[in-house]
Write a protein that holds these residues in place. Structure first.
Motif, PDB file in Angstrom:
ATOM      1  N   ARG A   1       0.830  -1.201   0.000  1.00  0.00           N
ATOM      2  CA  ARG A   1       0.000   0.000   0.000  1.00  0.00           C
ATOM      3  C   ARG A   1       0.867   1.255   0.000  1.00  0.00           C
ATOM      4  NH1 ARG A   1      -5.815  -0.886  -0.184  1.00  0.00           N
ATOM      5  NH2 ARG A   1      -6.187  -2.923   0.756  1.00  0.00           N
TER       6      ARG A   1
ATOM      7  N   GLU B   1      -2.666   5.681   0.780  1.00  0.00           N
ATOM      8  CA  GLU B   1      -3.724   4.694   0.977  1.00  0.00           C
ATOM      9  C   GLU B   1      -3.863   4.331   2.450  1.00  0.00           C
ATOM     10  OE1 GLU B   1      -4.148   1.417  -2.111  1.00  0.00           O
ATOM     11  OE2 GLU B   1      -2.026   1.932  -2.285  1.00  0.00           O
TER      12      GLU B   1
ATOM     13  N   TYR C   1      -6.979   4.646   5.265  1.00  0.00           N
ATOM     14  CA  TYR C   1      -7.509   3.606   6.154  1.00  0.00           C
ATOM     15  C   TYR C   1      -7.876   4.204   7.510  1.00  0.00           C
ATOM     16  CZ  TYR C   1      -7.381  -0.517   9.224  1.00  0.00           C
ATOM     17  OH  TYR C   1      -7.677  -1.478  10.163  1.00  0.00           O
TER      18      TYR C   1
ATOM     19  N   TRP D   1     -10.612   0.058   4.962  1.00  0.00           N
ATOM     20  CA  TRP D   1     -10.070   0.480   3.678  1.00  0.00           C
ATOM     21  C   TRP D   1     -11.174   1.139   2.857  1.00  0.00           C
ATOM     22  CZ3 TRP D   1      -5.123   0.839   3.569  1.00  0.00           C
ATOM     23  CH2 TRP D   1      -4.329  -0.062   4.258  1.00  0.00           C
TER      24      TRP D   1
END
Length: 472
Positions: free
Chosen positions: A448, A452, A456, A463
């Motif tokens: 990731r 990203e 989260y 996610w």
């Protein structure tokens, strides 16, 4: 920072020179890691003999260890500010000089009061090194070897602990605890030589507005980048990091990430790894192993297994994923602590039971380094955006050291008060709690991008659902 403010790109050094300079940064940081590991482990052997010389109680034995950890907590809290104000290289020089002076003074201590005072000061130096050394390495080596170089510091620390047990074994015959404590003054002095010759990091020069020197050092250390463009990127990143504060960690959207790293840091130490590092000769004596030489040599093999486990984790962490490595490591810790509880509950040990206990200590330590030890800094660096990353790592380290302080101070008293079986049983319960905590909170971040991962935490620990692709 505009590109117009940057000096002309200096003539690039040869690739061989750049590689050599980058390796020197990494090697110098790794030597500091070895010294740190040696200082962490040396007290385990020295404590057996100095306890007799100074007539220490169980609580006083705990204080000899915990006072260093308390100093480390102070050092960690000031280490970041010191490295920013004076420079990463200057902070490392302070660490090396302090190591050499304070370990020499600890070896000469006439009584436990002086020893505790010196070990507190040594702990401050260790705390600074925990912050400054990985920072110095990460900011100084080419990006393509940065991960391996920082990991080498962690491996070097475990290697230093392993080395100290072999030294303790060699010196145990004469009870030379002063030599056990004082020998690391030699490498601490020698590491001053490369530190005096190496520059500071490009990032620190940019932080201080010395862009000409930053470009020069960038050209020296990383042949893979355009030094002017890279220094400009560093300046932009520093500008983006402005405004991060510890208060932000306590509020949404980062409170969940803060809970994760603080919990991980606390569980990392409260499950008892440094009980083995600090008190392994006492633990093996409780198992029925006799003779100081044997009880000093066995921990050396335990640390060699830990070294192998750390290297293995580094090799596979990006292949099978962080979560599996972490959970399998903690799960094995739970099982091994349960085995140790059972072994000690059998009463007087001998024969097979003794060696089962040794195997459980070996696998417990290896599993810790495979899971917790290899992943705690990875998760700390991934959980927060750039402007909160160093603050979040400092908070995690503080939780780690608080738990370490509790183990260092109270483990010998618990062994004397309630016995080994109840002590290790309590650690097993804490490890089971750590497993549940990690299972619920630890995300799988393999492959990731940092953006990203931040998404989260922004999405409440889930996610984000990818946006649907539109038909052409």
């Amino acid at each position: 920072m505009s590109m117009a403010t940057l000096p002309a790109t200096p003539p690039p050094p040869s690739s061989r020179t750049s590689h050599r300079t980058g390796r020197m940064f990494a090697l110098t940081g790794a030597v500091v890691g070895v010294i740190y590991g040696y200082d962490t482990g040396s007290i385990s052997g020295a404590l057996v003999f100095l306890s007799k010389d100074f007539h220490l109680t169980a609580a006083e034995k705990g204080l000899v260890n915990s006072i260093l950890v308390f100093g480390s907590l102070v050092g960690a809290l000031i280490g970041g500010k010191l490295a920013d104000a004076l420079g990463r290289r200057t902070a490392m020089l302070i660490v090396a000089v302090s190591y050499a002076v304070f370990v020499a003074l600890s070896a000469l201590a006439p009584n436990v009061v002086v020893l505790d005072a010196v070990r507190f000061l040594l702990g401050i130096a260790i705390g600074i090194s925990i912050v400054a050394a990985p920072l110095y390495i990460a900011e100084s080596v080419p990006a393509r070897i940065r991960g391996a170089s920082v990991a080498a510091y962690q491996v070097a620390t475990v290697a230093g602990i392993a080395l100290t047990y072999f030294v303790n074994w060699g010196l145990s015959g004469g009870g030379h605890w002063r030599w056990m404590l004082g020998l690391s003054a030699i490498p601490a002095t020698l590491v001053l030589i490369p530190l005096l010759r190496l520059p500071d990091t490009p990032r620190w020069y940019v932080l201080k507005g010395r862009t000409d020197r930053a470009v020069e050092v960038m050209a020296m250390t990383d042949p893979d980048v355009d030094p002017r463009a890279e220094v400009a990127a560093v300046g932009a990143a520093l500008a983006a990091e402005g405004g991060g504060s510890a208060r932000s960690l306590l509020h949404k959207p980062y409170a969940r990430a803060t809970l994760f790293v603080v919990g991980l840091g606390f569980f990392c130490q409260i499950t008892g790894i440094n009980a083995v590092t600090y008190y392994s000769p006492q633990i093996f004596q409780e198992m029925g192993f006799t003779g100081d030489g044997q009880n000093f040599l066995l921990p050396a093999f335990v640390e060699l297994a830990s070294l192998a486990a750390t290297v293995l984790a580094i090799l596979i962490i990006d292949r099978i994923g962080r979560r599996l490595v972490l959970l399998s490591g903690i799960g094995t810790v739970v099982v091994m602590l349960a085995v140790l509880t059972t072994v000690f509950a059998m009463g007087e040990l001998h024969g097979t039971a003794t060696w089962v206990g040794f195997g459980a200590v070996l696998l417990f330590t290896a599993a810790f380094n495979f899971g917790f030890g290899s992943l705690i800094w990875v998760y700390a660096s991934e959980a927060f955006p750039a402007q909160l990353r160093s603050t979040g790592a400092s908070v995690m380290l503080s939780a780690d050291l608080v738990a370490n302080l509790l183990i260092a101070q109270f483990f010998p008293s618990l062994m004397a008060w309630v016995g080994a079986a109840w002590t290790f049983g309590g650690l097993a319960v804490l490890a089971l709690g750590a497993l549940g905590f990690a299972f619920v909170t630890a995300p799988e971040t393999k492959g990731r991008q940092l953006e990203e991962i931040q998404g989260y935490w922004l999405n409440g620990g889930r996610w984000p659902t990818p946006a649907p692709e539109t038909a052409p």
